[in-house]
Design an enzyme around this catalytic site. Structure first.
Site, mmCIF file in Angstrom:
data_model
loop_
_atom_site.group_PDB
_atom_site.id
_atom_site.type_symbol
_atom_site.label_atom_id
_atom_site.label_comp_id
_atom_site.label_asym_id
_atom_site.label_seq_id
_atom_site.Cartn_x
_atom_site.Cartn_y
_atom_site.Cartn_z
ATOM 1 N N SER A 183 52.992 3.835 3.868
ATOM 2 C CA SER A 183 54.172 4.107 4.692
ATOM 3 C C SER A 183 53.978 5.364 5.549
ATOM 4 O O SER A 183 54.476 5.434 6.674
ATOM 5 C CB SER A 183 55.435 4.220 3.833
ATOM 6 O OG SER A 183 55.402 5.382 3.043
ATOM 7 N N ASN A 184 53.236 6.346 5.047
ATOM 8 C CA ASN A 184 52.964 7.532 5.879
ATOM 9 C C ASN A 184 52.018 7.186 7.030
ATOM 10 O O ASN A 184 52.193 7.676 8.144
ATOM 11 C CB ASN A 184 52.377 8.665 5.025
ATOM 12 C CG ASN A 184 53.464 9.452 4.329
ATOM 13 O OD1 ASN A 184 54.182 10.220 4.957
ATOM 14 N ND2 ASN A 184 53.611 9.232 3.024
ATOM 15 N N LEU A 229 44.128 8.914 -3.167
ATOM 16 C CA LEU A 229 44.183 9.371 -4.557
ATOM 17 C C LEU A 229 42.861 9.884 -5.125
ATOM 18 O O LEU A 229 42.811 10.308 -6.275
ATOM 19 C CB LEU A 229 44.736 8.250 -5.454
ATOM 20 C CG LEU A 229 46.208 7.911 -5.202
ATOM 21 C CD1 LEU A 229 46.648 6.768 -6.093
ATOM 22 C CD2 LEU A 229 47.103 9.131 -5.412
ATOM 23 N N LYS A 230 41.805 9.834 -4.349
ATOM 24 C CA LYS A 230 40.514 10.320 -4.859
ATOM 25 C C LYS A 230 40.272 11.747 -4.391
ATOM 26 O O LYS A 230 40.743 12.150 -3.314
ATOM 27 C CB LYS A 230 39.391 9.437 -4.321
ATOM 28 C CG LYS A 230 39.333 8.091 -4.992
ATOM 29 C CD LYS A 230 38.514 8.175 -6.257
ATOM 30 C CE LYS A 230 38.535 6.840 -6.977
ATOM 31 N NZ LYS A 230 38.181 6.937 -8.371
ATOM 32 N N ILE A 274 38.324 14.619 -2.631
ATOM 33 C CA ILE A 274 37.386 14.649 -1.503
ATOM 34 C C ILE A 274 36.137 15.425 -1.934
ATOM 35 O O ILE A 274 36.243 16.543 -2.442
ATOM 36 C CB ILE A 274 38.055 15.348 -0.281
ATOM 37 C CG1 ILE A 274 39.337 14.608 0.132
ATOM 38 C CG2 ILE A 274 37.089 15.445 0.897
ATOM 39 C CD1 ILE A 274 39.127 13.194 0.604
ATOM 40 N N ASN A 324 46.651 17.237 3.904
ATOM 41 C CA ASN A 324 47.188 16.298 2.921
ATOM 42 C C ASN A 324 48.699 16.418 2.906
ATOM 43 O O ASN A 324 49.244 17.490 3.152
ATOM 44 C CB ASN A 324 46.633 16.651 1.535
ATOM 45 C CG ASN A 324 47.186 15.753 0.433
ATOM 46 O OD1 ASN A 324 47.228 14.528 0.580
ATOM 47 N ND2 ASN A 324 47.634 16.346 -0.670
ATOM 48 N N HIS A 356 51.811 16.120 0.296
ATOM 49 C CA HIS A 356 52.124 16.081 -1.133
ATOM 50 C C HIS A 356 53.649 16.023 -1.275
ATOM 51 O O HIS A 356 54.352 16.743 -0.569
ATOM 52 C CB HIS A 356 51.561 17.344 -1.811
ATOM 53 C CG HIS A 356 51.803 17.368 -3.282
ATOM 54 N ND1 HIS A 356 51.009 16.663 -4.167
ATOM 55 C CD2 HIS A 356 52.767 17.971 -4.019
ATOM 56 C CE1 HIS A 356 51.479 16.845 -5.390
ATOM 57 N NE2 HIS A 356 52.536 17.634 -5.333
ATOM 58 N N ASP A 400 45.508 20.288 -4.364
ATOM 59 C CA ASP A 400 46.811 20.787 -3.882
ATOM 60 C C ASP A 400 46.871 22.304 -3.738
ATOM 61 O O ASP A 400 47.922 22.913 -3.921
ATOM 62 C CB ASP A 400 47.947 20.328 -4.829
ATOM 63 C CG ASP A 400 48.032 18.819 -4.897
ATOM 64 O OD1 ASP A 400 47.779 18.155 -3.885
ATOM 65 O OD2 ASP A 400 48.364 18.303 -5.985
ATOM 66 N N GLU A 425 58.922 12.966 4.472
ATOM 67 C CA GLU A 425 57.455 12.906 4.665
ATOM 68 C C GLU A 425 57.128 12.218 5.988
ATOM 69 O O GLU A 425 56.232 12.647 6.717
ATOM 70 C CB GLU A 425 56.796 12.095 3.540
ATOM 71 C CG GLU A 425 56.779 12.771 2.199
ATOM 72 C CD GLU A 425 56.036 11.943 1.153
ATOM 73 O OE1 GLU A 425 54.994 11.358 1.462
ATOM 74 O OE2 GLU A 425 56.516 11.877 0.005
HETATM 75 C C1 GRF Z 1 53.413 9.823 -0.625
HETATM 76 O O1 GRF Z 1 54.507 10.140 -1.426
HETATM 77 C C2 GRF Z 1 52.555 11.043 -0.388
HETATM 78 O O2 GRF Z 1 53.266 12.234 -0.381
HETATM 79 C C3 GRF Z 1 51.645 11.020 -1.575
HETATM 80 O O3 GRF Z 1 51.395 9.657 -1.817
HETATM 81 C C4 GRF Z 1 52.469 8.867 -1.317
HETATM 82 C C5 GRF Z 1 51.873 7.864 -0.387
HETATM 83 O O4 GRF Z 1 52.806 6.902 0.050
HETATM 84 N N1 GRF Z 1 50.481 11.839 -1.342
HETATM 85 P P1 GRF Z 1 52.427 5.913 1.223
HETATM 86 O O5 GRF Z 1 51.178 5.154 0.798
HETATM 87 O O6 GRF Z 1 52.187 6.715 2.456
HETATM 88 O O7 GRF Z 1 53.593 4.985 1.355
#
Ligand code: GRF
Length: 205
Positions: free
Chosen positions: A13-14, A89-90, A92, A106, A108, A149, A178
Protein backbone atom coordinates in the site's frame (compact mmCIF):
# COMPACT_ATOMS: atom_id res chain seq x y z
CA UNK A 1 14.75 13.79 -11.89
CA UNK A 2 15.70 11.11 -9.36
CA UNK A 3 15.63 7.40 -9.99
CA UNK A 4 14.34 5.31 -7.13
CA UNK A 5 14.09 1.64 -6.34
CA UNK A 6 11.32 0.55 -3.98
CA UNK A 7 11.91 -2.52 -1.80
CA UNK A 8 8.77 -4.41 -0.71
CA UNK A 9 7.69 -7.62 1.01
CA UNK A 10 3.94 -7.37 1.47
CA UNK A 11 0.69 -5.89 0.28
CA UNK A 12 2.34 -2.75 -1.13
CA UNK A 13 0.00 0.00 0.00
CA UNK A 14 2.92 2.39 0.58
CA UNK A 15 4.32 1.54 -2.84
CA UNK A 16 0.90 2.27 -4.31
CA UNK A 17 0.80 5.61 -2.47
CA UNK A 18 4.19 6.48 -4.03
CA UNK A 19 2.93 5.57 -7.52
CA UNK A 20 -0.21 7.68 -7.04
CA UNK A 21 1.84 10.61 -5.79
CA UNK A 22 4.09 10.32 -8.86
CA UNK A 23 1.01 10.55 -11.07
CA UNK A 24 -0.37 13.52 -9.17
CA UNK A 25 2.46 15.62 -7.85
CA UNK A 26 5.92 14.05 -7.68
CA UNK A 27 7.05 15.04 -11.14
CA UNK A 28 10.77 14.54 -10.48
CA UNK A 29 10.59 10.91 -9.36
CA UNK A 30 10.86 7.77 -11.45
CA UNK A 31 10.55 4.24 -10.03
CA UNK A 32 13.07 2.21 -12.05
CA UNK A 33 13.04 -1.05 -10.10
CA UNK A 34 11.04 -2.88 -7.48
CA UNK A 35 12.89 -5.35 -5.28
CA UNK A 36 11.24 -8.01 -3.16
CA UNK A 37 12.28 -11.03 -1.15
CA UNK A 38 8.92 -12.59 -2.06
CA UNK A 39 8.00 -13.33 -5.65
CA UNK A 40 4.25 -13.46 -5.11
CA UNK A 41 3.28 -10.65 -2.74
CA UNK A 42 0.71 -7.96 -3.52
CA UNK A 43 3.39 -5.33 -4.00
CA UNK A 44 5.10 -7.39 -6.73
CA UNK A 45 1.79 -7.88 -8.55
CA UNK A 46 1.24 -4.14 -8.36
CA UNK A 47 4.71 -3.42 -9.75
CA UNK A 48 4.03 -5.79 -12.64
CA UNK A 49 0.76 -4.03 -13.36
CA UNK A 50 2.71 -0.78 -13.65
CA UNK A 51 5.28 -2.46 -15.92
CA UNK A 52 8.13 -1.77 -13.50
CA UNK A 53 11.00 -4.28 -13.54
CA UNK A 54 10.87 -6.57 -10.50
CA UNK A 55 13.89 -8.29 -8.94
CA UNK A 56 13.40 -11.08 -6.42
CA UNK A 57 16.38 -10.90 -4.10
CA UNK A 58 17.74 -13.96 -2.34
CA UNK A 59 21.09 -15.49 -1.58
CA UNK A 60 19.57 -18.99 -1.83
CA UNK A 61 20.61 -19.42 -5.46
CA UNK A 62 17.02 -20.34 -6.43
CA UNK A 63 16.07 -19.93 -10.09
CA UNK A 64 14.47 -16.59 -10.76
CA UNK A 65 16.23 -14.84 -7.90
CA UNK A 66 19.17 -12.46 -7.86
CA UNK A 67 21.79 -12.41 -5.13
CA UNK A 68 22.10 -9.25 -3.03
CA UNK A 69 25.59 -8.66 -4.42
CA UNK A 70 24.35 -8.84 -8.02
CA UNK A 71 21.34 -6.74 -7.12
CA UNK A 72 23.68 -4.02 -5.93
CA UNK A 73 25.44 -4.10 -9.30
CA UNK A 74 22.07 -3.84 -11.08
CA UNK A 75 21.03 -0.85 -8.98
CA UNK A 76 24.36 0.86 -9.68
CA UNK A 77 24.05 0.15 -13.40
CA UNK A 78 20.57 1.65 -13.39
CA UNK A 79 22.02 4.71 -11.62
CA UNK A 80 19.52 4.50 -8.79
CA UNK A 81 19.72 7.62 -6.62
CA UNK A 82 17.55 6.48 -3.74
CA UNK A 83 16.36 3.18 -2.26
CA UNK A 84 13.00 3.34 -0.52
CA UNK A 85 12.09 0.55 1.87
CA UNK A 86 8.30 0.34 1.87
CA UNK A 87 7.49 -2.65 4.04
CA UNK A 88 10.67 -4.59 3.21
CA UNK A 89 11.25 -7.18 5.91
CA UNK A 90 14.82 -8.32 5.26
CA UNK A 91 17.93 -6.67 6.65
CA UNK A 92 19.83 -4.69 4.02
CA UNK A 93 23.37 -6.07 3.57
CA UNK A 94 26.17 -3.85 4.87
CA UNK A 95 27.71 -3.71 1.39
CA UNK A 96 24.55 -2.03 0.05
CA UNK A 97 24.37 0.37 2.99
CA UNK A 98 27.99 1.43 2.40
CA UNK A 99 27.37 1.97 -1.31
CA UNK A 100 24.11 3.87 -0.71
CA UNK A 101 25.15 5.77 2.37
CA UNK A 102 22.40 8.29 3.28
CA UNK A 103 20.52 7.17 0.18
CA UNK A 104 18.30 4.49 1.74
CA UNK A 105 15.14 5.49 3.59
CA UNK A 106 12.63 3.35 5.45
CA UNK A 107 9.13 3.89 6.75
CA UNK A 108 8.44 2.49 10.20
CA UNK A 109 4.95 2.51 11.76
CA UNK A 110 5.88 3.95 15.17
CA UNK A 111 7.42 7.12 16.52
CA UNK A 112 11.05 6.02 16.64
CA UNK A 113 13.15 5.53 18.67
CA UNK A 114 10.20 3.96 20.49
CA UNK A 115 9.00 0.54 19.36
CA UNK A 116 11.74 -0.14 16.84
CA UNK A 117 14.44 -2.77 16.42
CA UNK A 118 14.53 -6.45 15.53
CA UNK A 119 11.14 -8.12 15.58
CA UNK A 120 9.34 -4.80 15.64
CA UNK A 121 7.42 -4.92 12.38
CA UNK A 122 3.83 -5.12 11.25
CA UNK A 123 1.24 -5.73 13.90
CA UNK A 124 3.93 -6.49 16.53
CA UNK A 125 4.63 -2.76 16.67
CA UNK A 126 1.00 -1.75 17.10
CA UNK A 127 0.38 -4.48 19.72
CA UNK A 128 3.30 -3.17 21.79
CA UNK A 129 2.06 0.41 21.42
CA UNK A 130 -1.49 -0.68 22.42
CA UNK A 131 -0.31 -2.69 25.42
CA UNK A 132 1.78 0.23 26.65
CA UNK A 133 -1.40 2.33 26.45
CA UNK A 134 0.36 5.00 24.38
CA UNK A 135 -1.83 7.98 23.60
CA UNK A 136 0.04 8.93 20.44
CA UNK A 137 1.74 6.90 17.76
CA UNK A 138 2.59 7.57 14.14
CA UNK A 139 4.98 6.81 11.32
CA UNK A 140 8.67 7.65 11.06
CA UNK A 141 10.69 7.98 7.87
CA UNK A 142 14.39 7.53 8.62
CA UNK A 143 17.72 6.82 7.00
CA UNK A 144 18.82 3.21 7.07
CA UNK A 145 22.12 2.33 8.68
CA UNK A 146 23.55 -1.00 9.78
CA UNK A 147 21.34 -1.27 12.87
CA UNK A 148 17.57 -1.90 12.64
CA UNK A 149 15.49 1.30 12.82
CA UNK A 150 18.48 3.27 14.05
CA UNK A 151 19.31 5.81 11.32
CA UNK A 152 18.63 9.50 11.58
CA UNK A 153 14.99 10.53 11.56
CA UNK A 154 13.80 12.48 8.52
CA UNK A 155 10.09 12.96 9.24
CA UNK A 156 7.47 11.90 11.76
CA UNK A 157 3.81 12.62 12.29
CA UNK A 158 1.97 12.08 15.54
CA UNK A 159 -1.44 10.41 15.44
CA UNK A 160 -3.90 10.61 18.34
CA UNK A 161 -4.72 7.06 19.44
CA UNK A 162 -6.24 7.90 22.82
CA UNK A 163 -9.59 6.36 21.88
CA UNK A 164 -8.61 3.22 20.00
CA UNK A 165 -9.86 -0.22 20.99
CA UNK A 166 -7.36 -2.51 19.27
CA UNK A 167 -3.87 -2.71 17.74
CA UNK A 168 -5.56 -3.10 14.34
CA UNK A 169 -7.24 0.26 14.82
CA UNK A 170 -3.85 1.86 15.53
CA UNK A 171 -2.41 0.19 12.41
CA UNK A 172 -5.18 1.60 10.23
CA UNK A 173 -4.83 5.12 11.65
CA UNK A 174 -1.05 5.13 11.28
CA UNK A 175 -1.14 3.61 7.79
CA UNK A 176 -3.30 6.47 6.48
CA UNK A 177 -0.60 8.90 7.58
CA UNK A 178 2.23 6.68 6.21
CA UNK A 179 0.69 7.06 2.77
CA UNK A 180 1.20 10.84 2.93
CA UNK A 181 4.51 10.95 4.82
CA UNK A 182 6.60 8.66 2.61
CA UNK A 183 5.72 10.37 -0.71
CA UNK A 184 6.24 13.74 1.03
CA UNK A 185 9.81 12.80 2.00
CA UNK A 186 10.59 11.35 -1.44
CA UNK A 187 9.32 14.60 -2.96
CA UNK A 188 11.60 16.67 -0.72
CA UNK A 189 14.60 14.52 -1.66
CA UNK A 190 13.75 14.82 -5.36
CA UNK A 191 13.73 18.61 -5.00
CA UNK A 192 17.05 18.57 -3.13
CA UNK A 193 15.32 19.95 -0.06
CA UNK A 194 16.67 17.48 2.46
CA UNK A 195 19.68 19.00 4.20
CA UNK A 196 21.84 17.72 7.04
CA UNK A 197 23.21 20.50 9.25
CA UNK A 198 24.83 20.10 12.66
CA UNK A 199 24.19 16.38 12.44
CA UNK A 200 20.44 16.99 12.15
CA UNK A 201 18.04 16.51 9.23
CA UNK A 202 16.05 19.46 7.86
CA UNK A 203 13.39 19.46 5.17
CA UNK A 204 13.27 22.89 3.53
CA UNK A 205 10.02 24.46 2.36
C1 GRF B 1 3.86 -0.44 6.81
O1 GRF B 1 3.13 -0.34 8.00
C2 GRF B 1 5.25 0.11 7.00
O2 GRF B 1 5.33 1.13 7.93
C3 GRF B 1 5.99 -1.09 7.50
O3 GRF B 1 5.44 -2.18 6.82
C4 GRF B 1 4.10 -1.88 6.43
C5 GRF B 1 4.03 -2.11 4.95
O4 GRF B 1 2.72 -2.01 4.45
N1 GRF B 1 7.42 -0.91 7.35
P1 GRF B 1 2.47 -1.97 2.89
O5 GRF B 1 3.08 -3.24 2.30
O6 GRF B 1 3.11 -0.75 2.34
O7 GRF B 1 0.98 -1.97 2.72
Amino acid sequence: MIKISVFVSGRGSNFEAIMKAITNSLKKVEVCAVVSNKSDCGAVKLAESYGIPVYVASDSGKTGTVSYHNLLEILKEKQIDLIVLAGFLKKIPDEMIDEFSNRIVNIHPSLLPAFGGKGMYGLNVHKAVFEKSCMVSGPTVHFVDKIYDNGKIIAQEAVDISNVNSPEEIAAKVLRVEHKLLPFVIGKISEDKLKIKNNRVYLEN
